[in-house]
Design an enzyme around this catalytic site. Sequence first.
Site, PDB file in Angstrom:
ATOM      1  N   GLY A 117       0.917  -1.036   0.005  1.00  0.00           N
ATOM      2  CA  GLY A 117      -0.408   0.168  -0.212  1.00  0.00           C
ATOM      3  C   GLY A 117       0.688   1.259   0.096  1.00  0.00           C
ATOM      4  O   GLY A 117       1.877   0.857   0.054  1.00  0.00           O
ATOM      5  N   LYS A 118       0.593   2.358  -0.856  1.00  0.00           N
ATOM      6  CA  LYS A 118       1.342   3.568  -0.741  1.00  0.00           C
ATOM      7  C   LYS A 118       0.121   4.741  -0.178  1.00  0.00           C
ATOM      8  O   LYS A 118      -0.996   4.648  -0.672  1.00  0.00           O
ATOM      9  CB  LYS A 118       1.588   3.928  -1.588  1.00  0.00           C
ATOM     10  N   GLY A 119       0.356   6.415   0.551  1.00  0.00           N
ATOM     11  CA  GLY A 119      -0.566   7.293  -0.274  1.00  0.00           C
ATOM     12  C   GLY A 119       0.661   8.215   0.059  1.00  0.00           C
ATOM     13  O   GLY A 119       1.724   8.459   0.678  1.00  0.00           O
TER      14      GLY A 119
END
Length: 427
Positions: free
Chosen positions: A111-113
């Site tokens: 995931g990433k953000g």
Amino acid sequence: MSKSIAKKEKRGMYQNVLHQFNKAADVMNLDPGVRKILGTTQNEIVVHFPAKMDDGSVEVFTGYRVQHNNALGPYKGGLRYHPTVDIDAARALATWMTWKTALAGLPYGGGKGGIQIDPKKYSKGELERITRRFTYALGNNIGPDYDIPAPDVNTNSQIMAWIADTFASNQAPGQRFNSFHVVTGKPVVSGGLEGRDRATGFGVVTTIQKWADLREEDLSNKTYIVQGFGNVGYWASHFMKEKGVKLIGVQDHSGTIYNEDGIDPEELLAYATDNNGGIKGFHKADEYDKDTFFGIDCDIIIPAALGNQITTDNAGMIKAQLVAEGANGPTDTDAEQILLDKGIEIIPDILCNGGGVIGSYFEWLQNKRSEIWKIEDVLIKLQDKLEISFDKVIKTAEKYDIDWRTAAYVVAMERLEQTYTERGVFP
Ligand code: GLU
């Protein structure tokens, strides 16, 4: 990063990822169903949230969390605060995390953000309120056994402490203590891991040492340049110095410097710390042309800033033997081909900078078991895991006669393919 560095980052990062993915999927003849699953992200969360500024006004910010895949375990990956954060960048970076954790053999997905923001424009109090409202807006889309953010570009242990505190404060009283491991990269006194700060840089140098061993070369005769002098750039330089490798050029958001007699990373860090984090004006080096930085005559290049920095504009001028990707996605796909044609080797990001998330895994384990680990043990375990991954990549590259990036993808995707094949697709 300078404006030109940031602008380049905007060029279709996700397109690069898909290109790399499809190349590896072809090589390994990936199952068509699994190819469809891995070729897309699972969840994309976009939040718009307000925060109070110091002058009493209100601003609205946009934050992202993309969850690419969780077949192997909870989503895992950093949050970055940068003007280039958008849905394309978040998708690309989330997908790279899936490959990175799978390659490292961790029980995690990707995931990433982050927030589309230039954090330098805000006071500490404003950043705290922005971070807390972002965390609140994400709600239970993150969680210690569901999706575990960590530091990335322009985020640090302080920001992780605010996220952990906000997340925990919104849980039922009995759950609070156990929810602190919703993030890794926390300050050591708040459950952080000793050594997590240097884990990525240490890992970068571990892979460079493996490269030198493979080539039977002595690292201490070598020179290198580094782009980005944040957490990864500094710590990589620190560990390169321990091996006697000479740093001759550095580029960051403020400027580009060069000294053929060597730049001491510790002196440069002290200078940058007093200079708003920028290296420009460092008295023991000369200013250097920013556009020909990668053309500096050296043995190793460590890009440790943003994505898409090595492009067709500058790949042709590179003289180094090795590019060790401390950043995520620093080499675009066309530039990569130019480098490979020139015989320049690339330690791909998902291997080279994997030390960060491996360190995060140790922190998460430490929290889950209520233990406190010693830094010496952390670095030994970290080195061990990275060396195993490096050997797997080399073996796979030989087996299929492919470049190291494609090989790293194949190792990661074989693990995912096996998981999906064993479990099937519900219902
Ligand atoms: N942001 C780092 C990366 O890109 C670390 C991620 C993590 O520790 O979860 O690998």
